[in-house]
Design a protein around this motif. Structure first.
Motif, mmCIF file in Angstrom:
data_model
loop_
_atom_site.group_PDB
_atom_site.id
_atom_site.type_symbol
_atom_site.label_atom_id
_atom_site.label_comp_id
_atom_site.label_asym_id
_atom_site.label_seq_id
_atom_site.Cartn_x
_atom_site.Cartn_y
_atom_site.Cartn_z
ATOM 1 N N GLU A 1 0.836 -1.202 0.000
ATOM 2 C CA GLU A 1 0.000 0.000 0.000
ATOM 3 C C GLU A 1 0.872 1.254 0.000
ATOM 4 N N ALA A 2 1.990 1.202 0.737
ATOM 5 C CA ALA A 2 2.896 2.352 0.787
ATOM 6 C C ALA A 2 3.480 2.636 -0.603
ATOM 7 N N LEU A 3 3.856 1.576 -1.315
ATOM 8 C CA LEU A 3 4.395 1.767 -2.666
ATOM 9 C C LEU A 3 3.325 2.345 -3.588
ATOM 10 N N ALA A 4 2.091 1.864 -3.440
ATOM 11 C CA ALA A 4 0.985 2.405 -4.243
ATOM 12 C C ALA A 4 0.790 3.892 -3.939
ATOM 13 N N SER A 5 0.954 4.273 -2.682
ATOM 14 C CA SER A 5 0.806 5.676 -2.284
ATOM 15 C C SER A 5 1.897 6.539 -2.916
ATOM 16 N N ALA A 6 3.118 5.989 -2.986
ATOM 17 C CA ALA A 6 4.215 6.725 -3.628
ATOM 18 C C ALA A 6 3.887 6.967 -5.101
ATOM 19 N N PHE A 7 3.428 5.940 -5.787
ATOM 20 C CA PHE A 7 3.026 6.097 -7.191
ATOM 21 C C PHE A 7 1.874 7.098 -7.321
ATOM 22 N N PHE A 8 0.968 7.059 -6.376
ATOM 23 C CA PHE A 8 -0.192 7.959 -6.391
ATOM 24 C C PHE A 8 0.269 9.414 -6.348
ATOM 25 N N GLY B 1 -10.432 5.231 -5.363
ATOM 26 C CA GLY B 1 -11.404 5.879 -6.234
ATOM 27 C C GLY B 1 -10.800 7.056 -6.993
ATOM 28 N N GLN B 2 -9.959 7.841 -6.320
ATOM 29 C CA GLN B 2 -9.304 8.964 -6.988
ATOM 30 C C GLN B 2 -8.424 8.481 -8.137
ATOM 31 N N ALA B 3 -7.684 7.394 -7.869
ATOM 32 C CA ALA B 3 -6.800 6.850 -8.908
ATOM 33 C C ALA B 3 -7.609 6.348 -10.101
ATOM 34 N N LYS B 4 -8.725 5.679 -9.826
ATOM 35 C CA LYS B 4 -9.589 5.187 -10.898
ATOM 36 C C LYS B 4 -10.117 6.352 -11.737
ATOM 37 N N MET B 5 -10.526 7.406 -11.047
ATOM 38 C CA MET B 5 -11.043 8.578 -11.755
ATOM 39 C C MET B 5 -9.958 9.202 -12.619
ATOM 40 N N ALA B 6 -8.754 9.314 -12.068
ATOM 41 C CA ALA B 6 -7.651 9.938 -12.806
ATOM 42 C C ALA B 6 -7.314 9.171 -14.077
ATOM 43 N N MET B 7 -7.560 7.867 -14.065
ATOM 44 C CA MET B 7 -7.273 7.037 -15.233
ATOM 45 C C MET B 7 -8.475 6.908 -16.165
ATOM 46 N N ALA C 1 -2.597 -0.807 -10.176
ATOM 47 C CA ALA C 1 -2.197 -2.220 -10.244
ATOM 48 C C ALA C 1 -1.968 -2.786 -8.847
ATOM 49 N N ILE C 2 -1.353 -1.980 -7.969
ATOM 50 C CA ILE C 2 -1.107 -2.430 -6.596
ATOM 51 C C ILE C 2 -2.397 -2.393 -5.790
ATOM 52 N N PHE C 3 -3.153 -1.322 -5.937
ATOM 53 C CA PHE C 3 -4.437 -1.229 -5.233
ATOM 54 C C PHE C 3 -5.326 -2.437 -5.574
ATOM 55 N N ASP C 4 -5.344 -2.807 -6.849
ATOM 56 C CA ASP C 4 -6.152 -3.957 -7.268
ATOM 57 C C ASP C 4 -5.734 -5.239 -6.555
ATOM 58 N N SER C 5 -4.423 -5.388 -6.331
ATOM 59 C CA SER C 5 -3.906 -6.629 -5.739
ATOM 60 C C SER C 5 -4.184 -6.752 -4.246
ATOM 61 N N ILE C 6 -4.480 -5.614 -3.581
ATOM 62 C CA ILE C 6 -4.676 -5.662 -2.127
ATOM 63 C C ILE C 6 -6.065 -5.204 -1.706
ATOM 64 N N LYS C 7 -6.937 -4.901 -2.663
ATOM 65 C CA LYS C 7 -8.231 -4.312 -2.320
ATOM 66 C C LYS C 7 -9.088 -5.224 -1.445
ATOM 67 N N SER C 8 -8.898 -6.537 -1.550
ATOM 68 C CA SER C 8 -9.718 -7.458 -0.743
ATOM 69 C C SER C 8 -9.442 -7.303 0.750
ATOM 70 N N LEU D 1 3.107 10.562 -7.159
ATOM 71 C CA LEU D 1 3.854 10.855 -8.382
ATOM 72 C C LEU D 1 2.941 10.916 -9.606
ATOM 73 N N LYS D 2 1.642 10.689 -9.379
ATOM 74 C CA LYS D 2 0.623 10.663 -10.434
ATOM 75 C C LYS D 2 0.868 9.567 -11.462
ATOM 76 N N GLN D 3 1.516 8.516 -10.996
ATOM 77 C CA GLN D 3 1.701 7.325 -11.837
ATOM 78 C C GLN D 3 0.562 6.358 -11.505
ATOM 79 N N PHE D 4 -0.620 6.712 -11.974
ATOM 80 C CA PHE D 4 -1.827 6.034 -11.538
ATOM 81 C C PHE D 4 -1.964 4.608 -12.066
ATOM 82 N N THR D 5 -1.377 4.320 -13.206
ATOM 83 C CA THR D 5 -1.430 2.940 -13.728
ATOM 84 C C THR D 5 -0.757 1.986 -12.751
ATOM 85 N N GLU D 6 0.441 2.360 -12.302
ATOM 86 C CA GLU D 6 1.170 1.527 -11.341
ATOM 87 C C GLU D 6 0.441 1.488 -9.998
ATOM 88 N N SER D 7 -0.093 2.649 -9.602
ATOM 89 C CA SER D 7 -0.800 2.724 -8.325
ATOM 90 C C SER D 7 -2.017 1.799 -8.324
#
Length: 564
Positions: A364-371, A401-407, A381-388, A373-379
């Motif tokens: 989640e921390a790595l996803a936040s770093a990508f977030f 949700g913000q990342a999904k909207m940005a993409m 991908a990680i969010f999807d893997s841990i959302k459960s 940096l506005k690298q939402f594709t990478e963000s």
């Protein structure tokens, strides 16, 4: 980790002789209490024994019971009495005194006492723990060399240090090996469960913990851990709070040793209620108290106080790095400081690599770093893997949700954003913007307009109204654009830009009616909106619309035509 024993290390030959000769000092009765870990009962029994020549032995037993009850101050006062002799009858008293100071967090004093005690396995274990606390890594390496592979206490000390180093996998391996050597050591399952909890595998933690709870349903430590697991699994403090309250009602022993921990956790389970009163006094006592106070300040918008606390905060693990990063990110976003945002990215990256093994939190921390940096594709991908693991986590869903909207994944963004339940977050301008934009860009402008209708009139809501008007216009949803510009024009009469937007939206929607893409009945509302405009061009446009309506009288209902 200092292992709690059923029998103290200071059973002397004198006490053995007394048992053989039927002394009034009822050792057998005392051991019954100690066997049940009823240290309050043991102390009560000892205090009932009349004063005699056995006072020394009785006092040592009281000190032992007090230590295991968490009343370290009482234990210190007793051991100091014997240590003050200069040459105590049992020199191990210095080691016991050192243990007490260690548990009180007075590490320098603990080391001074320990150096006066005789060499022993307990002394080496305690020196091992002290070297870790005092960051004397050379001495720690020396001590670990002296720890025996066939001694459970020594191996548990190694496991404890691995746990403190966040090397949970290695700690788990040690505990599992000890269990395989002796299946009767059920309490080791609690330590394994704690490690799984720290790895964010709360479901697995609960499964392992249940092995111990089935045999010891009143264990304070185990029930507290169960409450923590339930809190993280359901993101709902109610069940966790009820679990602890049941413990408090039914506890058969004194909760003094766990009082601070329970008080701390109750604040967390009550969604931070009482945090400002309880947490400050627990800093330095409960390790997580400072972290949770920082979180409490962030939740109440007291970001400067949170920032002040992290200035002397030395993060060493994923959670601490991520929390510090969150503070810098919040301050950076509020102040528009790229320096702080870059610092937040750096800390999130450190959080993602601070553990020996990858954890959910580190991902989640790595996803936040990508977030950031506005690298939402990478963000994403990680969010999807841990959302459960974060289904009920409002902050996760907000960021996700913000990342999904940005993409441009607007339909998915709507689904995720609607999962947020926190009223505080739902009142956040960014949340409202993201949900509104997602509605509009998914072709659901009417839902965005209905959402806006639920908001109070504030400067923020008027900003959202302006955004909605322009987004609807750009996306060709002219009817809602016209209604939005109409509301703005009523508030800001004679504003040229607003009139031009309203005019364009009304004409655009009229064109869609003419081409058959929109219901003709909506022309009534378009005309009504134009009539309210102070701009003279509005009447000219109404005249054109009326002319078209007369020509297409056969296609328009009588009620519609009469409204003109």
């Amino acid at each position: 980790m200092i292992v709690s024993r059923k029998k103290p290390a200071f059973v002397s030959s004198d006490s053995t002789a007394k048992r053989k000769h039927g002394s009034s000092f009822t050792i057998d009765s005392l051991e019954n209490y100690l066997g049940r870990r009823d240290y309050t009962g043991a102390i009560s029994l000892l205090q009932l024994i009349p004063s005699s020549t056995e006072d020394r032995e009785r006092s040592l037993w009281i000190a032992y019971s007090s230590f295991h009850l968490g009343d370290y101050a009482t234990a210190v006062s007793i051991y100091q009495t014997f240590a003050s002799d200069g040459n105590p009858k049992d020199p191990n008293v210095w080691t016991y005194l050192s243990c007490c100071y260690f548990m009180l967090g007075q590490y320098s004093q603990s080391l001074l006492c320990l150096e006066k005690g005789p060499h022993s396995p307990l002394r080496n274990r305690l020196r091992f723990h002290l070297s870790h606390k005092m960051r004397d890594f050379t001495k720690r390496a020396e001590c670990i060399e002296a720890l025996r592979p066939d001694c459970i206490e020594d191996q548990m000390s190694i496991a404890a240090i691995r746990y403190l180093q966040r090397n949970n996998d290695e700690a788990i391996n040690i505990y599992r090996q000890l269990i395989s050597d002796d299946r009767q050591k059920l309490a080791l399952n609690v330590y394994i469960a704690i490690c799984f909890h720290k790895k964010d595998y709360c479901e697995l933690s609960q499964e392992v913990l249940s092995i111990y709870l089935r045999q010891h349903p009143q264990s304070i430590t185990a029930i507290n851990l169960e409450a923590c697991n339930l809190y993280h699994l359901h993101n709902n403090g109610r069940v966790a709070k009820e679990t602890l309250e049941k413990l408090l009602r039914n506890a058969s022993s004194d909760l003094k040793f766990a009082k601070d921990l329970i008080e701390h956790n109750m604040v967390i389970f009550q969604d931070g209620e009482g945090a400002m009163q309880v947490l400050p006094k627990l800093i330095g006592i409960v390790p997580e108290a400072k972290q949770n106070l920082i979180i409490a300040y962030l939740n109440t918008g007291e970001t400067e106080k949170a920032f002040d606390l992290v200035q002397d905060f030395e993060p060493v693990n994923t959670q601490e790095f991520a929390l510090t990063a969150a503070v810098y990110a919040t301050i950076g976003q509020d102040a528009g400081s790229m320096e702080y945002l870059e610092k937040a990215v750096q800390l999130f990256r450190l959080a993602s690599t601070s553990e020996v093994s990858e954890t959910i939190l580190s991902r989640e921390a790595l996803a936040s770093a990508f977030f950031l940096l506005k690298q939402f594709t990478e963000s994403i991908a990680i969010f999807d893997s841990i959302k459960s693991f974060f289904i009920n986590d409002d902050r996760f869903n907000f960021n996700y949700g913000q990342a999904k909207m940005a993409m441009g994944l607007y339909r998915e963004a709507i689904e995720v954003l609607l999962m947020v339940r926190s009223q505080k977050l739902k009142q956040d301008l960014v949340y409202r913007f993201c949900l509104m934009k997602s509605y509009i860009m998914d072709g659901k402008a009417s839902m965005a307009f209905d959402f806006f209708g639920q908001l109070e009139v504030t400067s923020d809501s008027l900003l959202l109204l302006n955004i909605m008007a322009n987004l609807c216009y750009k996306s060709g949803q002219y009817f809602i654009a016209a209604k939005s510009f109409d509301m703005l024009e009523r508030l800001y009469a004679n504003n040229v830009e607003i009139w031009e937007g309203k005019r364009g939206a009304c004409v655009g929607h009229f064109q869609r009616i003419v081409t058959g893409h929109e219901p003709k009945i909506q022309l009534t509302e378009i005309v009504a909106m134009l009539k309210t405009s102070p701009n003279p061009q509005a009447l000219e446009i109404v005249h054109v619309m009326r002319g078209w309506a007369k020509e297409h009288r056969d296609l328009i209902s009588t009620n519609f035509y009469s409204s003109f």
